[in-house]
Every structure is written in structure tokens, then in C-alpha cells.
Enzyme design. Structure first.
Site, PDB file in Angstrom:
ATOM      1  N   GLY A 176       0.769  -1.242   0.000  1.00  0.00           N
ATOM      2  CA  GLY A 176       0.000   0.000   0.000  1.00  0.00           C
ATOM      3  C   GLY A 176       0.797   1.287   0.000  1.00  0.00           C
ATOM      4  N   LYS A 208     -16.068 -15.243  -9.025  1.00  0.00           N
ATOM      5  CA  LYS A 208     -15.524 -13.927  -9.400  1.00  0.00           C
ATOM      6  C   LYS A 208     -16.664 -12.937  -9.621  1.00  0.00           C
ATOM      7  CE  LYS A 208     -12.472 -11.858 -12.930  1.00  0.00           C
ATOM      8  NZ  LYS A 208     -11.303 -11.502 -12.127  1.00  0.00           N
ATOM      9  N   LEU A 256      -7.415  -9.558 -11.858  1.00  0.00           N
ATOM     10  CA  LEU A 256      -7.867  -8.949 -13.108  1.00  0.00           C
ATOM     11  C   LEU A 256      -9.341  -8.593 -12.959  1.00  0.00           C
ATOM     12  CD1 LEU A 256      -6.278 -11.264 -15.827  1.00  0.00           C
ATOM     13  CD2 LEU A 256      -5.499  -9.028 -15.030  1.00  0.00           C
ATOM     14  N   HIS A 271       2.156   0.608 -13.085  1.00  0.00           N
ATOM     15  CA  HIS A 271       2.945  -0.627 -13.222  1.00  0.00           C
ATOM     16  C   HIS A 271       4.437  -0.269 -13.325  1.00  0.00           C
ATOM     17  CE1 HIS A 271       3.554  -4.825 -14.117  1.00  0.00           C
ATOM     18  NE2 HIS A 271       4.457  -4.431 -14.997  1.00  0.00           N
TER      19      HIS A 271
HETATM   20  C1  GRF Z   1       3.734  -1.324  -7.288  1.00  0.00           C
HETATM   21  O1  GRF Z   1       5.031  -1.521  -7.789  1.00  0.00           O
HETATM   22  C2  GRF Z   1       2.736  -1.225  -8.408  1.00  0.00           C
HETATM   23  O2  GRF Z   1       3.260  -0.622  -9.528  1.00  0.00           O
HETATM   24  C3  GRF Z   1       2.448  -2.671  -8.704  1.00  0.00           C
HETATM   25  O3  GRF Z   1       2.392  -3.276  -7.429  1.00  0.00           O
HETATM   26  C4  GRF Z   1       3.241  -2.557  -6.543  1.00  0.00           C
HETATM   27  C5  GRF Z   1       2.421  -2.180  -5.338  1.00  0.00           C
HETATM   28  O4  GRF Z   1       3.230  -1.579  -4.344  1.00  0.00           O
HETATM   29  N1  GRF Z   1       1.251  -2.801  -9.501  1.00  0.00           N
HETATM   30  P1  GRF Z   1       2.519  -0.843  -3.123  1.00  0.00           P
HETATM   31  O5  GRF Z   1       1.547  -1.849  -2.503  1.00  0.00           O
HETATM   32  O6  GRF Z   1       1.826   0.367  -3.624  1.00  0.00           O
HETATM   33  O7  GRF Z   1       3.629  -0.521  -2.166  1.00  0.00           O
END
Ligand code: GRF
Length: 191
Positions: free
Chosen positions: A12, A62, A89, A112
Site C-alpha cells: 500500500g 468472481k 484482473l 505498473h
Molecule cells: C507497485 O510496484 C505497483 O506498480 C504494482 O504493485 C506494486 C504495489 O506496491 N502494480 P505498493 O503496494 O503500492 O507498495
């Protein structure tokens, strides 16, 4: 007031950066954090920030899980969903139903830690590092039903320096994620 929900399954840190930024914004509010994991680190972070948390573990199908989430989104009149380490997803049905609730399509966004389409899915930073790419980075993109496949909103690079450690490079990439996501949240003030 533009209401936003953040979906997170884990640590988070992006969610926390977004919650902190939202405190400075007049027209954007984090309605709630949604998590599917009862032990997600994001739960304590939201508690410290006084942001409501909805814990919705998947217990049945789901479809049922997504219906539970959609009713929360409708109840709180959420207009944007920001995925931040949400490890599921979303189905095309969910995305279509949410566009009806939110009044517009493409209001679900993800961050991402790679230059998509390179290294989608899990462990992107470690995989790019193992390949000793010349640069990695961060992609902010709209969400479709695929795995990290939606339309790109913005990408920024983080070069991998000679002799740089995985730890140092990861820190830079995560810091850039927080910066890009909070800038995006700020842009919703105008939406
Ligand atoms: C981040 O690197 C985000 O890009 C990816 O998952 C990770 C989550 O990190 N999708 P956090 O929980 O926000 O610390």
C-alpha cells in the site's frame, strides 16, 4: 467533489502516497480503500490516515465478488478507480458496469513498474534487472480486462546505472510511481 476508490492487495505505499496527496486537494476525495486481502498492509496505512477501508475477500465466484464491489462503488458514488497493487484482473463485465455507474468509460487506471508492454505481471523490476536492461520505468495506463494491457496514459524511464543494485533501482522506480500517481490524482481536480 470527485470520488475515488483505491484498490490494493498488499503493502500500500502507492495508496498511502495517494491518500496523503488527497488531503491537499479540494475537489478530490478518497471514498474508500478496497482490498481483497484481510492481512494487507494497506489496511493499517488507511487506518492511520482515517480513510475508510472495505475488506472484500473473494469467497465465492468472481462474478459475486465483483458484484459486491460494484454495489460499494455505486453506494459511494465513486467516479474513478485507481489500482495500486491490486492482484486481480477485473472482468469486462465489471468494467462495463462501472462505466455505467461512473457515467463514462475508461475511468479505471493502474500503475505498473515497467515500461509496458515490457515485463507485464509480477516481479517486473527483478525480471528487468536480471536482463540488465538499459532502462526500466513506470507506466500509468487505463485498465482493460487483460494483464497490464490497457491504453498507456504516461510512461517515464528510470535508467539502470552501471553497477547499480536491484535495491537502489527499485527505490527509484517506486518513488517515481508515487510521483506519477499523485500527479495524476491532482489532475482529477479539474475533471
Ligand atoms: C507497485 O510496484 C505497483 O506498480 C504494482 O504493485 C506494486 C504495489 O506496491 N502494480 P505498493 O503496494 O503500492 O507498495
Amino acid at each position: 467533489m470527485t470520488k475515488v476508490s483505491i484498490f490494493a492487495s498488499g503493502n500500500g505505499s502507492n495508496a498511502e502516497a495517494l491518500m496523503q496527496k488527497a488531503r491537499e486537494l479540494k475537489n478530490v476525495q478518497i471514498a474508500f480503500i478496497l482490498t481483497d486481502k484481510t492481512d494487507a498492509g494497506v489496511i493499517a496505512r488507511a487506518g492511520r490516515m482515517d480513510v475508510p477501508v472495505k475488506i472484500v475477500p473473494r469467497t465465492g465466484s468472481k462474478e459475486h465478488h465483483e458484484q459486491q464491489i460494484l454495489s460499494l462503488l455505486a453506494d459511494y458514488q465513486v467516479r474513478w478507480i485507481l489500482l495500486a497493487g491490486y492482484m486481480r484482473l477485473l472482468s469486462a463485465d465489471f468494467l462495463n458496469s462501472f462505466s455505467k455507474i461512473s457515467g463514462e468509460s475508461s475511468r479505471v487506471v493502474n500503475i505498473h513498474p515497467s515500461l509496458l508492454p515490457a515485463y507485464p505481471g509480477k516481479d517486473s523490476i527483478a525480471r528487468a534487472f536480471a536482463d540488465q536492461v538499459s532502462a526500466g520505468g513506470v507506466t500509468l495506463h487505463f485498465v482493460d480486462e487483460g494483464m497490464d494491457t490497457g491504453k498507456v496514459i504516461q510512461q517515464r524511464k528510470v535508467p539502470l546505472m552501471p553497477e547499480e543494485s536491484l535495491e537502489s533501482w527499485s527505490e527509484k522506480i517506486h518513488a517515481l510511481e508515487h510521483q506519477m500517481y499523485t500527479e495524476f490524482l491532482t489532475s482529477l481536480e479539474e475533471s
